[in-house]
Design a protein around this motif. Structure first.
Motif, PDB file in Angstrom:
ATOM      1  N   ASP A 104       0.838  -1.202   0.000  1.00  0.00           N
ATOM      2  CA  ASP A 104       0.000   0.000   0.000  1.00  0.00           C
ATOM      3  C   ASP A 104       0.876   1.256   0.000  1.00  0.00           C
ATOM      4  OD1 ASP A 104      -2.346   1.439  -0.076  1.00  0.00           O
ATOM      5  OD2 ASP A 104      -2.588   1.508   2.104  1.00  0.00           O
ATOM      6  N   LEU A 105       1.794   1.287  -0.973  1.00  0.00           N
ATOM      7  CA  LEU A 105       2.795   2.343  -1.044  1.00  0.00           C
ATOM      8  C   LEU A 105       2.730   2.978  -2.431  1.00  0.00           C
ATOM      9  CD1 LEU A 105       5.093   3.387   0.840  1.00  0.00           C
ATOM     10  CD2 LEU A 105       6.624   1.775  -0.322  1.00  0.00           C
ATOM     11  N   ASP A 106       2.743   4.298  -2.484  1.00  0.00           N
ATOM     12  CA  ASP A 106       2.686   4.997  -3.765  1.00  0.00           C
ATOM     13  C   ASP A 106       4.093   5.128  -4.340  1.00  0.00           C
ATOM     14  OD1 ASP A 106      -0.026   5.304  -3.436  1.00  0.00           O
ATOM     15  OD2 ASP A 106       0.114   7.329  -2.621  1.00  0.00           O
ATOM     16  N   PRO A 107       4.370   4.466  -5.464  1.00  0.00           N
ATOM     17  CA  PRO A 107       5.714   4.537  -6.056  1.00  0.00           C
ATOM     18  C   PRO A 107       6.006   5.931  -6.610  1.00  0.00           C
ATOM     19  CG  PRO A 107       4.437   2.695  -6.936  1.00  0.00           C
ATOM     20  CD  PRO A 107       3.479   3.594  -6.229  1.00  0.00           C
ATOM     21  N   ILE A 108       7.236   6.350  -6.472  1.00  0.00           N
ATOM     22  CA  ILE A 108       7.684   7.639  -6.987  1.00  0.00           C
ATOM     23  C   ILE A 108       8.493   7.394  -8.249  1.00  0.00           C
ATOM     24  CG2 ILE A 108       9.048   9.713  -6.513  1.00  0.00           C
ATOM     25  CD1 ILE A 108       8.574   9.114  -3.495  1.00  0.00           C
ATOM     26  N   ILE A 109       8.029   7.895  -9.372  1.00  0.00           N
ATOM     27  CA  ILE A 109       8.773   7.749 -10.615  1.00  0.00           C
ATOM     28  C   ILE A 109       9.967   8.698 -10.589  1.00  0.00           C
ATOM     29  CG2 ILE A 109       8.675   7.989 -13.118  1.00  0.00           C
ATOM     30  CD1 ILE A 109       5.697   7.309 -12.973  1.00  0.00           C
ATOM     31  N   TRP A 110      11.143   8.138 -10.837  1.00  0.00           N
ATOM     32  CA  TRP A 110      12.391   8.906 -10.787  1.00  0.00           C
ATOM     33  C   TRP A 110      13.105   8.684 -12.119  1.00  0.00           C
ATOM     34  CZ3 TRP A 110      16.442   8.333  -6.235  1.00  0.00           C
ATOM     35  CH2 TRP A 110      17.404   9.343  -6.351  1.00  0.00           C
ATOM     36  N   GLU A 111      13.141   9.717 -12.924  1.00  0.00           N
ATOM     37  CA  GLU A 111      13.689   9.607 -14.270  1.00  0.00           C
ATOM     38  C   GLU A 111      15.119   9.072 -14.281  1.00  0.00           C
ATOM     39  OE1 GLU A 111      14.691  12.498 -18.109  1.00  0.00           O
ATOM     40  OE2 GLU A 111      13.306  13.174 -16.543  1.00  0.00           O
ATOM     41  N   ASP A 112      15.919   9.459 -13.315  1.00  0.00           N
ATOM     42  CA  ASP A 112      17.326   9.085 -13.294  1.00  0.00           C
ATOM     43  C   ASP A 112      17.569   7.597 -13.041  1.00  0.00           C
ATOM     44  OD1 ASP A 112      18.475  11.435 -14.028  1.00  0.00           O
ATOM     45  OD2 ASP A 112      18.994  12.098 -12.007  1.00  0.00           O
ATOM     46  N   LEU A 113      16.522   6.825 -12.818  1.00  0.00           N
ATOM     47  CA  LEU A 113      16.683   5.381 -12.627  1.00  0.00           C
ATOM     48  C   LEU A 113      16.569   4.599 -13.925  1.00  0.00           C
ATOM     49  CD1 LEU A 113      14.595   4.820  -9.347  1.00  0.00           C
ATOM     50  CD2 LEU A 113      17.084   5.000  -9.573  1.00  0.00           C
ATOM     51  N   HIS A 114      16.430   5.285 -15.041  1.00  0.00           N
ATOM     52  CA  HIS A 114      16.246   4.588 -16.312  1.00  0.00           C
ATOM     53  C   HIS A 114      17.497   3.810 -16.706  1.00  0.00           C
ATOM     54  CE1 HIS A 114      18.769   7.142 -18.933  1.00  0.00           C
ATOM     55  NE2 HIS A 114      18.352   8.171 -18.234  1.00  0.00           N
ATOM     56  N   GLU A 115      17.326   2.898 -17.660  1.00  0.00           N
ATOM     57  CA  GLU A 115      18.445   2.081 -18.113  1.00  0.00           C
ATOM     58  C   GLU A 115      19.395   2.896 -18.990  1.00  0.00           C
ATOM     59  OE1 GLU A 115      20.502   0.039 -17.535  1.00  0.00           O
ATOM     60  OE2 GLU A 115      19.917  -1.971 -18.193  1.00  0.00           O
ATOM     61  N   GLN A 116      20.641   2.449 -19.038  1.00  0.00           N
ATOM     62  CA  GLN A 116      21.642   3.105 -19.876  1.00  0.00           C
ATOM     63  C   GLN A 116      21.150   3.154 -21.326  1.00  0.00           C
ATOM     64  OE1 GLN A 116      24.169   1.207 -22.150  1.00  0.00           O
ATOM     65  NE2 GLN A 116      24.514   3.271 -22.950  1.00  0.00           N
ATOM     66  N   GLY A 117      21.340   4.268 -21.957  1.00  0.00           N
ATOM     67  CA  GLY A 117      20.910   4.440 -23.342  1.00  0.00           C
ATOM     68  C   GLY A 117      19.670   5.288 -23.468  1.00  0.00           C
ATOM     69  N   GLY A 118      18.711   5.070 -22.550  1.00  0.00           N
ATOM     70  CA  GLY A 118      17.437   5.773 -22.667  1.00  0.00           C
ATOM     71  C   GLY A 118      16.476   5.012 -23.557  1.00  0.00           C
ATOM     72  N   ILE A 119      15.605   5.735 -24.237  1.00  0.00           N
ATOM     73  CA  ILE A 119      14.616   5.142 -25.134  1.00  0.00           C
ATOM     74  C   ILE A 119      15.100   5.365 -26.566  1.00  0.00           C
ATOM     75  CG2 ILE A 119      12.197   5.097 -25.832  1.00  0.00           C
ATOM     76  CD1 ILE A 119      12.415   4.430 -22.959  1.00  0.00           C
ATOM     77  N   TRP A 120      15.373   4.267 -27.280  1.00  0.00           N
ATOM     78  CA  TRP A 120      15.941   4.423 -28.617  1.00  0.00           C
ATOM     79  C   TRP A 120      15.619   3.235 -29.514  1.00  0.00           C
ATOM     80  CZ3 TRP A 120      19.539   0.694 -30.147  1.00  0.00           C
ATOM     81  CH2 TRP A 120      20.069  -0.101 -29.101  1.00  0.00           C
ATOM     82  N   THR A 121      15.719   3.478 -30.800  1.00  0.00           N
ATOM     83  CA  THR A 121      15.597   2.440 -31.816  1.00  0.00           C
ATOM     84  C   THR A 121      16.764   2.577 -32.786  1.00  0.00           C
ATOM     85  OG1 THR A 121      14.206   3.855 -33.211  1.00  0.00           O
ATOM     86  CG2 THR A 121      13.075   2.347 -31.699  1.00  0.00           C
ATOM     87  N   GLN A 122      16.956   1.536 -33.567  1.00  0.00           N
ATOM     88  CA  GLN A 122      17.996   1.567 -34.605  1.00  0.00           C
ATOM     89  C   GLN A 122      17.384   1.042 -35.885  1.00  0.00           C
ATOM     90  OE1 GLN A 122      21.993   0.314 -33.508  1.00  0.00           O
ATOM     91  NE2 GLN A 122      22.221  -0.755 -35.456  1.00  0.00           N
ATOM     92  N   ALA A 123      17.400   1.864 -36.915  1.00  0.00           N
ATOM     93  CA  ALA A 123      16.728   1.510 -38.159  1.00  0.00           C
ATOM     94  C   ALA A 123      17.715   0.990 -39.194  1.00  0.00           C
ATOM     95  CB  ALA A 123      15.992   2.731 -38.709  1.00  0.00           C
ATOM     96  N   GLY A 124      17.320  -0.057 -39.898  1.00  0.00           N
ATOM     97  CA  GLY A 124      18.124  -0.565 -40.989  1.00  0.00           C
ATOM     98  C   GLY A 124      19.503  -1.016 -40.553  1.00  0.00           C
ATOM     99  N   THR A 125      20.477  -0.832 -41.433  1.00  0.00           N
ATOM    100  CA  THR A 125      21.844  -1.238 -41.146  1.00  0.00           C
ATOM    101  C   THR A 125      22.674  -0.108 -40.556  1.00  0.00           C
ATOM    102  OG1 THR A 125      22.496  -0.688 -43.417  1.00  0.00           O
ATOM    103  CG2 THR A 125      21.805  -2.965 -42.973  1.00  0.00           C
ATOM    104  N   SER A 126      22.073   1.038 -40.365  1.00  0.00           N
ATOM    105  CA  SER A 126      22.791   2.178 -39.802  1.00  0.00           C
ATOM    106  C   SER A 126      23.080   1.941 -38.332  1.00  0.00           C
ATOM    107  CB  SER A 126      21.949   3.454 -39.953  1.00  0.00           C
ATOM    108  OG  SER A 126      22.503   4.514 -39.202  1.00  0.00           O
TER     109      SER A 126
END
Length: 253
Positions: A104-126
């Motif tokens: 019964d605990l309200d979680p606090i979202i903390w941006e700095d806990l994200h995984e290395q890299g962040g949110i990303w995609t890689q298209a094609g062979t680039s």
């Protein structure tokens, strides 16, 4: 303070990585993985089952606060987190939800806990990695209503930054540790964070004085594992790492 690091449950990206990895030296087709991975991976079917086991375990371990010292030292009787911080990535949000329900605990979202890299995609062979926005504030409010959302989050998503290189992740982990110690180091708080494996290694490097050049050291943690470190400004004590004894063997990933 007692500091608990909980890794997220198995994601669809974890499954892909397992399929592509060949051995313990982590030799696999990085190009194929980068092209096929989800930018903000969801939990797998097994991952969702792992979160339920985690929530049940945390719930079962909630005691009356009267555990003997030797039992409390290893959480035989209770956890009783006082604070729950969570990375804003989908796989960590979904892992934290059963913990929040159990305590019964309200979680606090903390941006700095994200995984290395962040949110990303890689298209094609680039080799170029394209940033993606991440989950937006409206979706967060709708799907994670009890989570405390940072005021900086908006309808456009929380990321929209360049790909984060490993050395930047290491620097960020230092800021996180400094903030945790500043807010909780002189207290009896039980602080839990739900985050990611590479970020965990950055935290451990910071905590025990390794430099980013010490790449021969890697701290392995399984999905939904719990690691506990008791610490204040003068002492850091690793009580246990990678605790998954609440999972059946076939569910450990």
């Amino acid at each position: 303070m007692q500091f608990y690091f909980i890794r997220h449950a198995q994601s669809v990206n974890n499954i892909l990585l397992d399929q592509l990895a060949n051995d313990l030296d982590d030799k696999f087709d990085h190009q194929e993985y980068s092209q096929r991975r989800q930018a903000d991976a969801e939990l797998s079917t097994l991952g969702k089952q792992q979160t339920q086991k985690l929530g049940e375990f945390i719930s079962e371990k909630v005691g009356d606060g009267q555990a003997e010292i030797e039992e409390a030292d290893f959480n035989y009787d209770e956890f009783r987190f006082t604070h729950l911080y969570v990375s804003p990535m989908i796989r960590t949000l979904d892992t934290a939800a059963p913990i929040a329900e159990a305590l019964d605990l309200d979680p606090i979202i903390w941006e700095d806990l994200h995984e290395q890299g962040g949110i990303w995609t890689q298209a094609g062979t680039s080799d170029d990695r394209l940033s993606q926005p991440g989950i937006d504030s409206i979706t967060l409010q709708k799907e994670y209503s009890r989570f405390i959302i940072p005021p900086t989050f908006n309808e456009s998503g929380w990321w929209n930054l360049p790909y984060e290189e490993p050395e930047k992740c290491y620097e960020r982990s230092g800021r996180v540790l400094e903030k945790i110690l500043e807010n909780h180091g002189s207290t009896d708080d039980r602080v839990a964070v739900v985050s990611h494996s590479i970020f965990f290694n950055c935290i451990m490097y910071q905590m025990f004085g390794f430099s980013p050049e010490n790449i021969e050291y890697y701290f392995l943690i399984n999905n939904v594992s719990i690691t506990r470190i008791d610490m204040n400004e003068n002492l850091k004590r690793l009580v246990y790492q990678n605790r998954v004894d609440f999972l059946p063997g076939q569910m450990i990933t």
